[in-house]
Design an enzyme around this catalytic site. Structure first.
Site, PDB file in Angstrom:
ATOM      1  N   CYS A  65       9.631   3.486   9.067  1.00  0.00           N
ATOM      2  CA  CYS A  65      10.050   3.123   7.780  1.00  0.00           C
ATOM      3  C   CYS A  65      10.274   1.425   7.712  1.00  0.00           C
ATOM      4  CB  CYS A  65      10.637   4.045   7.797  1.00  0.00           C
ATOM      5  SG  CYS A  65      11.547   3.625   5.243  1.00  0.00           S
TER       6      CYS A  65
ATOM      7  N   GLU B  41       4.096   8.269  -1.545  1.00  0.00           N
ATOM      8  CA  GLU B  41       4.708   8.369   0.462  1.00  0.00           C
ATOM      9  C   GLU B  41       4.440   9.137   0.501  1.00  0.00           C
ATOM     10  OE1 GLU B  41       8.483   6.444   2.994  1.00  0.00           O
ATOM     11  OE2 GLU B  41       7.824   5.655   0.555  1.00  0.00           O
TER      12      GLU B  41
ATOM     13  N   GLY C 147       3.665   0.262   3.784  1.00  0.00           N
ATOM     14  CA  GLY C 147       2.614   0.311   2.687  1.00  0.00           C
ATOM     15  C   GLY C 147       2.340  -0.894   2.578  1.00  0.00           C
TER      16      GLY C 147
ATOM     17  N   CYS D  83       7.016  -0.037  -0.408  1.00  0.00           N
ATOM     18  CA  CYS D  83       7.400   0.814   0.945  1.00  0.00           C
ATOM     19  C   CYS D  83       6.714  -0.219   2.122  1.00  0.00           C
ATOM     20  CB  CYS D  83       6.188   2.125   1.023  1.00  0.00           C
ATOM     21  SG  CYS D  83       5.693   2.615   2.619  1.00  0.00           S
TER      22      CYS D  83
END
Length: 269
Positions: free
Chosen positions: A74, A200, A212, A209
Site C-alpha cells: 500500500c 481497490e 495504483g 491509491c
C-alpha cells in the site's frame, strides 16, 4: 486490554496504524479488522496497518483491507508510516522491502521495480500484459502490472464516464485474477499528466491509491504514452511518480496524521 493507535491518511485514503513493536497485541483476526475498520461502529478506515519487528528491515508493515483480507503493498500507507517514523527507514512488506524518506508534508517511497510477467501479476493463463486481449462491458485491452500487489489498468478517454463502482467488483473477482486485482481507469492528459480512479481490492472505491498510481504510471511509460516522470491526479489529490533508468519507481506525495487514540481490544475482537 487497551490498544493505542494513530489515525492517518494519504490523500484521503485513511488508515488505523497500530504499532505492535511498542505494545503486546493479540493476533488480528479478519473479524477484528472488519470491526475496527467499520465507519459506523468502529474507528473507520480503508486499511488497518500493523507495524511489527523485522529481521530484514527497520520495521515490518502488514496491511489489512477493510474486508479483513491481508494484502502485500500500500503506497499511501507507506508514506503515512514514513511520516510516523520521522526518519529514513527500510520497511519490510509482503511485497518486498521498500525505502522510506520523509519530506515536508509527506514522504518519498522507493517502490521497487514493476513486474510485468503474466505469472508475476498473477494471471490465470499466459497473455500479453501490455495489452491484454480481454474486455468487460466496453473496458478493453488493459495492461497488467505488479508493484507489490496486482493491478489492471484501462486507458480511457474520460475516467468519469466509467461506472467503476459496478465494473470494479466484477473485474476484481474475475477468475482471470486468482489473487483478485486492483482495478484502475486512467486518462492520459498529456505526456506528464494522468487522471486516475481506482477500485481497490478488498476496499472498493478510494480517494487515492499509491500503488495504483505507480502501476498506472509504469503501464503508461511502458506503452510510450508519457514521460518517465508524471503527475497522477486522483480524487483525493496528486502524486508524483518517477521511473529511474534501472526501472525503479519513486512515489512522492503527502501524508497526514489525523489523531491518536486507544480502544479496548474486547470491543472489536
Amino acid at each position: 486490554m487497551r490498544i493505542s493507535f494513530t489515525k492517518m491518511h494519504g490523500l484521503g485514503n485513511d488508515f488505523v496504524v497500530i504499532d505492535g513493536q511498542a505494545q503486546i497485541l493479540p493476533e488480528l483476526s479478519p473479524a477484528a479488522v472488519r470491526n475496527i475498520a467499520d465507519r459506523h461502529g468502529g474507528i473507520g478506515c480503508d486499511q488497518l496497518i500493523l507495524l511489527e519487528a523485522s529481521d530484514k528491515a527497520d520495521s515490518k508493515m502488514r496491511i489489512f483491507n477493510a474486508d479483513g483480507s491481508e494484502v502485500e503493498a500500500c503506497g499511501n500507507a507507506a508514506r503515512a508510516v514514513a511520516v510516523l517514523l520521522g526518519e529514513k527507514a527500510a520497511l519490510e512488506t509482503a511485497g518486498g522491502v521498500i525505502a522510506l524518506t520523509p519530506a515536508e508534508g509527506g514522504a518519498s517511497v522507493d517502490m521497487g521495480t514493476p513486474r510485468f510477467g503474466w505469472e508475476e501479476i498473477p494471471l490465470q493463463m499466459p497473455m500479453n500484459t501490455n495489452r491484454m486481449p480481454v474486455a468487460w462491458d466496453g473496458l478493453e485491452n488493459p495492461a497488467a502490472v505488479n508493484v507489490g500487489n496486482p493491478h489492471v489498468i484501462f486507458f480511457v478517454e474520460n475516467v468519469a464516464d466509467v461506472p467503476l463502482s459496478d465494473l470494479g467488483p466484477q473485474i476484481e473477482h474475475d477468475p482471470l485474477f486468482p489473487e483478485r486485482v486492483n482495478v484502475n481507469v486512467a486518462s492520459v492528459k498529456d505526456r506528464k499528466t494522468i487522471e486516475l480512479r481506482v477500485w481497490e481490492r478488498g476496499a472498493g472505491l478510494t480517494k487515492a491509491c499509491g500503488t495504483g498510481a505507480c502501476a498506472t504510471a509504469a503501464a503508461a511509460i511502458r506503452r510510450g504514452l508519457t514521460e518517465k516522470r508524471v503527475i497522477v491526479h486522483l480524487p483525493g489529490g496528486a502524486l508524483e511518480i518517477e521511473q529511474a533508468g534501472d526501472g525503479r519507481l519513486t512515489m512522492t506525495g503527502p501524508a497526514t496524521e489525523s489523531f491518536r487514540g486507544s480502544f479496548e481490544w474486547d470491543d472489536f475482537a
